[in-house]
Design a protein around this motif. Structure first.
Motif, PDB file in Angstrom:
ATOM      1  N   ARG A 207       0.864  -1.269  -0.016  1.00 25.86           N
ATOM      2  CA  ARG A 207      -0.077   0.010   0.079  1.00 25.86           C
ATOM      3  C   ARG A 207       0.856   1.067  -0.193  1.00 25.86           C
ATOM      4  NH1 ARG A 207      -2.166   3.973   3.008  1.00 25.86           N
ATOM      5  NH2 ARG A 207      -0.870   3.527   4.880  1.00 25.86           N
ATOM      6  N   LEU A 208       1.993   1.435   0.855  1.00 26.98           N
ATOM      7  CA  LEU A 208       2.693   2.279   0.924  1.00 26.98           C
ATOM      8  C   LEU A 208       3.595   2.493  -0.229  1.00 26.98           C
ATOM      9  CD1 LEU A 208       4.288   1.905   4.724  1.00 26.98           C
ATOM     10  CD2 LEU A 208       2.860   3.711   3.762  1.00 26.98           C
ATOM     11  N   ALA A 209       4.215   1.589  -0.939  1.00 28.07           N
ATOM     12  CA  ALA A 209       4.884   1.572  -1.988  1.00 28.07           C
ATOM     13  C   ALA A 209       4.073   2.182  -3.272  1.00 28.07           C
ATOM     14  CB  ALA A 209       5.316   0.253  -2.612  1.00 28.07           C
ATOM     15  N   THR A 210       2.624   1.725  -3.365  1.00 31.62           N
ATOM     16  CA  THR A 210       1.890   2.225  -4.402  1.00 31.62           C
ATOM     17  C   THR A 210       1.316   3.696  -4.113  1.00 31.62           C
ATOM     18  OG1 THR A 210       0.810  -0.087  -4.385  1.00 31.62           O
ATOM     19  CG2 THR A 210      -0.307   1.794  -5.500  1.00 31.62           C
ATOM     20  N   GLU A 211       1.455   4.218  -2.763  1.00 35.00           N
ATOM     21  CA  GLU A 211       1.001   5.408  -2.735  1.00 35.00           C
ATOM     22  C   GLU A 211       2.357   6.360  -2.883  1.00 35.00           C
ATOM     23  OE1 GLU A 211      -1.903   6.934  -1.642  1.00 35.00           O
ATOM     24  OE2 GLU A 211      -2.789   5.173  -2.000  1.00 35.00           O
ATOM     25  N   LEU A 212       3.385   6.036  -2.565  1.00 28.00           N
ATOM     26  CA  LEU A 212       4.672   6.723  -2.667  1.00 28.00           C
ATOM     27  C   LEU A 212       4.902   6.946  -4.396  1.00 28.00           C
ATOM     28  CD1 LEU A 212       6.988   5.193   0.112  1.00 28.00           C
ATOM     29  CD2 LEU A 212       6.166   7.576  -0.079  1.00 28.00           C
TER      30      LEU A 212
END
Length: 705
Positions: A358-363
């Protein structure tokens, strides 16, 4: 001599592997095989363990050739010159395992192995090294034989009792005789195991239970078999020569010590190695490298109502297949081999792999110019910070209560003189959590009601059973159960539930294992001194008499039981003595555990150059954003659960204590936005790297200018 030792060890390794493979093919595994699967050394750990086995076997052969076997206390290494020791160390590969590496001039991210966190002593806290010793090891022969291996040998004037006898008389609690913790939930219990698996893993000896050794049929101490004997009146003894199998922990190569030290296969740091692994090859295999998005690999065969599940082990003969032969579901694969040990642990692993993605996608949305490696490392860095914050801000104060500030004072920056290694005693002491495990696993539907026939499963039927996640509703029902169920309260007359004391890994066979007995046997295997020695280490009184012990325990009846079994408080095994102490006010452990756990967590924080609060690791704006994170938010962001209590470690009743997920603070990632600069040459975030360069070289000095 070295060549002969290498051949002996290699042959045993091969037999052990063939033996397990054959058992899996024939579908005839025993509970020990399940445990061995969870603690089997792999990758670089396997090489490190094998080198230590070569060394130990060389010394054994040498001792035999020099006819020193009659002199039990004689240490063969006393006869060796420094040059001979160096030759043995080189020939066995031990010197390669303990070499120090040259660290790069500056680094922006922590290594997967934990190496170079401390730039002066590059190995401190890294994986596949020996645990730290806070007190000298105590072995029968001064070198490697565990106390209690020779029958009738006296310590402090008394023989050591059988660990199974101690477990039966002091630890055992019937499943129905359990007091619920009125303050804390099962999430609290599971977080303890989650963080423990991040810090230490003592793998089983690589020789394992080969057919020749028969750890599960013989009662003799023949390394690595150290079987647990039954007392004559034990209700579970199947025959006069039956024992509970027990394989010793793998030993580690040490720089010239030649005394048995156990190996920690995990990095000591709180660095989410449960998610990412503790060595390079595993870390790479856990990533999704098919596209440059910095994602972790997920399951290609099944989803959890559209959400990703953990990938499977690639092995055709996975031991998890045997917990439900018709389901054909292998074990999950994660940064830690113990991922499938129980369903709650598998759920935690799943949550954090989803959170990383989720974090990788948002970043990536914020920084489309970042490459896959940058996205992976930045997401990993945030996941690690989340784990550190929740452990120190939320978990430890509930565990240690008013003792917290005594052992873990406010953070004052990185100190390169602090040894961050997990200590051998901590690897045993942190098993206090076994006393807060409930005997059943409950799973609940969207209305927090029992999920049909799946809702109330005896714990022993959930070990190594990932099929239950895939075929019985995913991780949401498990998490709901963990949130509303109470942890078991650790009481002096209710230490270990029957499920763990008699039925551990009893998936396929009558004879389950006894976790309490294993904890004590493990303490002896690791050469840990007794209860009083640790009380002394912590500056606590060392009871000598039954009156003094009853004062420490606040329980004359229990003190008498201990004295009847052990003869003297000096012989009490650390684990049972520590969990039997009355807990500190408002806390969940006694004074001795508070000291060991508090000291360890302080070292893990102060000796970690990449600790989330260390200036230069995150920007002030990022720090502010990170302070808002919570377990509740991680659950909201990575499951279908829509309502959650604000503090899931505490006991909450549905629906009155539950809040809509929209009300729970989110992690605002805007301060991670990074404008590409014309001079970056493809390396984004260079401005922050320049600012951090000196901070990460040692710590702090140039930030103070």
């Amino acid at each position: 001599m070295i060549t002969e030792a290498r051949q002996l060890v290699d042959t045993t390794y091969l037999q052990a592997r063939k033996s397990l493979k054959r058992k899996l093919e024939e579908k005839t595994v025993n509970p020990m095989d399940f445990l061995k699967h969870l603690k089997d050394p792999i990758g670089r750990t396997r090489s490190a363990v094998r080198a230590a086995d070569y060394l130990e076997t060389t010394l054994k052969l040498l001792k035999r050739k020099l006819h020193l076997s009659g002199k039990q206390s004689f240490n063969v290494t006393d006869l060796l010159s420094r040059r001979q020791k160096e030759m043995i160390s080189k020939g066995t590969g031990c010197d390669y395992q303990t070499r120090s590496i040259k660290c790069p001039e500056w680094d922006f991210y922590r290594t997967i192995t934990g190496e170079c966190n401390n730039r002066i002593h590059s190995h401190l806290g890294s994986s596949n090294r020996a645990f730290a010793r806070w007190l000298p090891a105590v072995y029968e022969d001064g070198v490697s034989v565990p106390r209690g291996a020779s029958e009738g040998k006296r310590y402090n004037g008394f023989p050591l009792p059988l660990v199974r006898k101690v477990s039966n008389e002091i630890a055992h609690t019937a499943n129905e005789n359990v007091t619920a913790d009125q303050q804390l939930s099962l999430v609290f219990m599971h977080w303890g195991q989650w963080v423990n698996h991040d810090i230490d893993l003592a793998p089983a000896s690589g020789e394992g239970a080969s057919l020749e050794l028969q750890c599960h049929t013989s009662c003799a101490f023949k390394p690595p078999c150290f079987p647990i004997k039954f007392p004559p009146d034990d209700p579970r003894m199947l025959g006069p020569h039956t024992c509970m199998p027990f394989v010793q922990s793998a030993s580690a190569c040490g720089p010239g010590a030649f005394r048995r030290e156990q190996l920690n296969a995990a990095t000591s740091f709180v660095d989410a190695s449960t998610v990412y692994g503790s060595e390079g090859a595993l870390a790479t295999s856990l990533r999704n490298l098919s596209s440059p998005l910095g994602l972790m690999a997920t399951n290609q065969h099944f989803t959890d109502a559209g959400l990703p599940l953990l990938p499977f082990e690639s092995t055709a003969h996975s031991i998890c297949l045997l917990t439900n032969k018709s389901a054909n579901i292998p074990c999950f694969k994660a940064g830690d081999k113990r991922v499938t040990e129980n369903l709650g642990l598998s759920a935690m692993h799943t949550l954090f792999v989803r959170e990383h993605n989720r974090l990788a996608t948002e970043l990536r949305k914020l920084n489309p110019h970042w490459d896959g490696e940058k996205l992976y490392q930045e997401s990993r860095k945030i996941v690690i910070a989340i784990n550190q914050i929740i452990t120190y801000r939320d978990y430890l104060p509930l565990l240690l209560a008013e003792e917290t500030s005594k052992w873990i004072p406010l953070y004052s920056g990185y100190n390169e003189k602090v040894d961050p290694r997990a200590s051998n005693v901590f690897s045993l002491a942190f098993r206090f959590g076994h006393t807060s495990v409930q005997p059943f696993v409950s799973r609940l539907n969207e209305s927090f009601q029992p999920l049909g026939s799946f809702s109330h499963v005896p714990l022993h039927l959930t070990f190594c059973a990932p099929w239950r996640i895939i075929m019985e509703g995913g991780i949401d029902p498990l998490i709901r159960g963990m949130v509303v169920d109470h942890a078991k309260l650790m009481k002096q007359n209710q230490l270990l539930v029957e499920e763990l004391q008699n039925h551990l890994f009893q998936q396929t066979e009558v004879m389950g294992l006894d976790l309490g007995a294993m904890n004590m046997q493990r303490g002896r295997d690791h050469g840990l001194p007794g209860y009083n020695a640790w009380r002394g280490f912590c500056g606590l009184s060392q009871p000598q008499t039954v009156e003094e012990l009853s004062e420490v325990l606040g329980n004359p009846k229990l003190a008498k039981k201990f004295m009847d079994v052990y003869g003297t408080p000096y012989n009490i095994d650390l684990w049972i003595g520590a969990v039997a102490e009355p807990v500190v006010p408002q806390g969940r452990v006694g004074p001795l555990l508070s000291c060991i756990i508090g000291t360890q967590f302080r070292n893990l924080r102060d000796g970690d150059r990449f600790w989330w609060e260390n200036p230069g690791v995150f920007t002030p704006q990022q720090l502010q954003a990170l302070r808002k994170i919570s377990v509740s938010r991680v659950i909201c962001d990575n499951t279908h659960i829509k309502k959650i209590p604000r503090d899931v470690f505490k006991i909450n009743t549905y629906p009155e204590d539950f809040t809509d997920c929209q009300e729970i603070d989110v992690l605002d990632l805007s301060s991670w936005k990074d404008e590409p600069e014309s001079d970056t040459k493809g390396t984004s975030g260079l401005r922050s790297v320049k600012n951090n360069k000196c901070a990460m070289r040692r710590s702090l000095p140039c930030l103070k200018k």
